[in-house]
Enzyme design. Structure first.
Site, PDB file in Angstrom:
ATOM      1  N   CYS A 128       1.943   2.395  -3.876  1.00 17.53           N
ATOM      2  CA  CYS A 128       1.424   2.952  -5.136  1.00 17.53           C
ATOM      3  C   CYS A 128       0.700   4.283  -4.967  1.00 17.53           C
ATOM      4  O   CYS A 128       0.920   5.227  -5.734  1.00 17.53           O
ATOM      5  CB  CYS A 128       0.496   1.946  -5.811  1.00 17.53           C
ATOM      6  SG  CYS A 128      -0.572   1.058  -4.683  1.00 17.53           S
ATOM      7  N   ARG A 241     -11.367   1.610  -0.994  1.00 15.13           N
ATOM      8  CA  ARG A 241     -11.309   0.673  -2.125  1.00 15.13           C
ATOM      9  C   ARG A 241     -12.600   0.729  -2.915  1.00 15.13           C
ATOM     10  O   ARG A 241     -13.686   0.712  -2.336  1.00 15.13           O
ATOM     11  CB  ARG A 241     -11.106  -0.759  -1.592  1.00 15.13           C
ATOM     12  CG  ARG A 241     -10.871  -1.775  -2.693  1.00 15.13           C
ATOM     13  CD  ARG A 241      -9.457  -1.816  -3.170  1.00 15.13           C
ATOM     14  NE  ARG A 241      -8.562  -2.391  -2.190  1.00 15.13           N
ATOM     15  CZ  ARG A 241      -7.236  -2.327  -2.292  1.00 15.13           C
ATOM     16  NH1 ARG A 241      -6.668  -1.713  -3.306  1.00 15.13           N
ATOM     17  NH2 ARG A 241      -6.477  -2.871  -1.370  1.00 15.13           N
ATOM     18  N   HIS A 248      -5.541   3.854  -9.611  1.00 16.65           N
ATOM     19  CA  HIS A 248      -5.929   4.529  -8.376  1.00 16.65           C
ATOM     20  C   HIS A 248      -6.243   5.996  -8.693  1.00 16.65           C
ATOM     21  O   HIS A 248      -5.503   6.648  -9.439  1.00 16.65           O
ATOM     22  CB  HIS A 248      -4.774   4.514  -7.363  1.00 16.65           C
ATOM     23  CG  HIS A 248      -4.518   3.184  -6.708  1.00 16.65           C
ATOM     24  ND1 HIS A 248      -5.350   2.092  -6.817  1.00 16.65           N
ATOM     25  CD2 HIS A 248      -3.496   2.790  -5.898  1.00 16.65           C
ATOM     26  CE1 HIS A 248      -4.854   1.084  -6.102  1.00 16.65           C
ATOM     27  NE2 HIS A 248      -3.726   1.482  -5.548  1.00 16.65           N
TER      28      HIS A 248
HETATM   29  C1  11C Z   1      -3.317  -1.352  -2.330  1.00 14.60           C
HETATM   30  N1  11C Z   1      -1.538   0.242  -1.995  1.00 14.60           N
HETATM   31  O1  11C Z   1      -3.782  -0.665  -3.242  1.00 14.60           O
HETATM   32  C2  11C Z   1      -1.924  -1.138  -1.822  1.00 14.60           C
HETATM   33  C3  11C Z   1      -1.023  -2.102  -2.496  1.00 14.60           C
HETATM   34  O2  11C Z   1       2.595  -1.410   0.436  1.00 14.60           O
HETATM   35  O3  11C Z   1       3.130  -1.885  -1.581  1.00 14.60           O
HETATM   36  C4  11C Z   1       0.449  -1.879  -2.262  1.00 14.60           C
HETATM   37  C5  11C Z   1       0.906  -2.290  -0.914  1.00 14.60           C
HETATM   38  C6  11C Z   1       2.306  -1.838  -0.682  1.00 14.60           C
HETATM   39  O4  11C Z   1      -3.936  -2.276  -1.816  1.00 14.60           O
END
Ligand code: 11C
Length: 345
Positions: A128, A241, A248
């Site tokens: 993503c 995070r 995002h």
């Molecule tokens: C997250 N980007 O935000 C990750 C989720 O490889 O498709 C997606 C993980 C992936 O934790």
């Protein structure tokens, strides 16, 4: 023309958005199978007003399926995507299982739709945080060339699934009410330690690699080079995070090959770029916000500034719904491109 479709991982955070997106886009579906792990089989989901019972995904589930959208984790994709292909389906896989396989196109339709023509049954949907960045960077690459990208992310918990959303909400409540709690999922379900996400910022998404970067950071770097066909692009990522449910955000610094473009030129370019909405008016405090992007398919770009030291350096803020353009919408968009290019048998 209508197609026989399967959604694998239909009960998950991305799977639910896939169903919503297929419904909203009115994707031409002749039949729909909702598949999941054994744990979620038996659940009932509604699609276009009709109820479907979720079935456990097995190799035989894919008999007669033309297109299978997978989002049930890497191990399910590794085991079942080849079985689906063997039975004649084209797989759009939303996990990292096949992304760096040279035989598998890694596709963001605004950037490299024509790579779909090289597919051998499996098409990978990128991570993503990578997708939203390359949608904004590709028009800049085309116009001015691209030398270097440095990105820091501010990622939502929904990227780690429904359980992570629940953990953030429960922790927030526990902290406000003064209750004890034990973090159990974030930053990574499978790692040794877990940390508080509520009221925090955690600089770990996915597992650490031997080089000190996390797997999420390596995905952003490697996938960007593959999607943009730029093996030599200099790219570095730091992934963090935040206690945001969905959306995002990314602070992105780029250096172009040709310097000299004005901020206004980049804004005009963004305004005419596919899949991008420009939100950039500092005088009126207009910039992209995670809270505003939820439920929308576009990538939102703002805060475009020239670097004060480098004539070819620019800074920007890129925001998108990680479950939509970052996952479900990009997958359904790939399915639409496959239909448009006559690649679905
Ligand atoms: C997250 N980007 O935000 C990750 C989720 O490889 O498709 C997606 C993980 C992936 O934790």
């Amino acid at each position: 023309k209508q197609f026989h479709v399967a959604v694998v991982g239909a009960t998950g955070a991305v799977g639910q958005q896939m169903l919503k997106t297929l419904e909203e886009r009115d994707f031409p579906i002749a039949s729909l199978k909702l598949l999941s792990s054994k744990r979620s089989a038996g659940k009932v989901l509604t699609f276009k007003g009709k109820e479907y019972t979720v079935e456990e995904a097995t190799p035989e589930s894919f008999e007669g399926v033309q297109i299978a959208l997978f989002s049930a984790g890497g191990s399910v994709s590794k085991a079942l995507a080849p079985e689906a292909v063997k039975r004649g389906a084209i797989v759009v896989d939303n996990t990292s299982a096949f992304r760096m396989d040279p035989n598998v196109p890694l596709v963001v339709p605004e950037v490299n739709e024509s790579d779909l023509k090289e597919h051998n049954g499996i098409i990978a949907n990128p991570n993503c945080s990578t997708i939203q960045m390359v949608v904004a960077l590709e028009p800049i690459r085309q116009q001015y060339g691209l030398k270097k990208v440095i990105v820091s992310t501010y990622q939502a918990v929904s990227g780690a699934g429904l359980e992570a959303i629940e953990e953030m909400k429960q922790q927030t409540k526990d902290i406000l009410e003064g209750n004890e709690f034990t973090p159990e999922i974030l930053p990574v379900g499978g790692d040794k330690k877990h940390y508080q996400i509520a009221f925090n910022a955690v600089p770990q998404i996915d597992l650490f690699q031997d080089n000190g970067y996390t797997f999420e950071e390596m995905k952003m770097m490697n996938e960007t080079k593959k999607i943009m066909h730029m093996a030599d692009l200099e790219v570095a990522a730091t992934c963090v995070r935040l206690p945001v449910e969905t959306g995002h955000s990314e602070s992105v610094y780029i250096e172009t090959e040709k310097g000299g473009a004005s901020v206004q030129e980049l804004k005009t370019l963004m305004e005419s770029s596919p899949g991008v909405t420009l939100q950039d008016d500092p005088a009126n405090q207009l910039y992209p916000l995670a809270s505003e992007c939820v439920g929308k398919n576009d990538v939102f770009v703002g805060r475009i500034r020239k670097d004060l030291d480098r004539d070819n350096g620019y800074h920007m803020w890129i925001v998108s719904d990680n479950l939509l353009k970052g996952a479900a919408w990009n997958s359904v968009q790939i399915a639409e491109s496959l239909a448009k290019l006559n690649l679905l048998k």
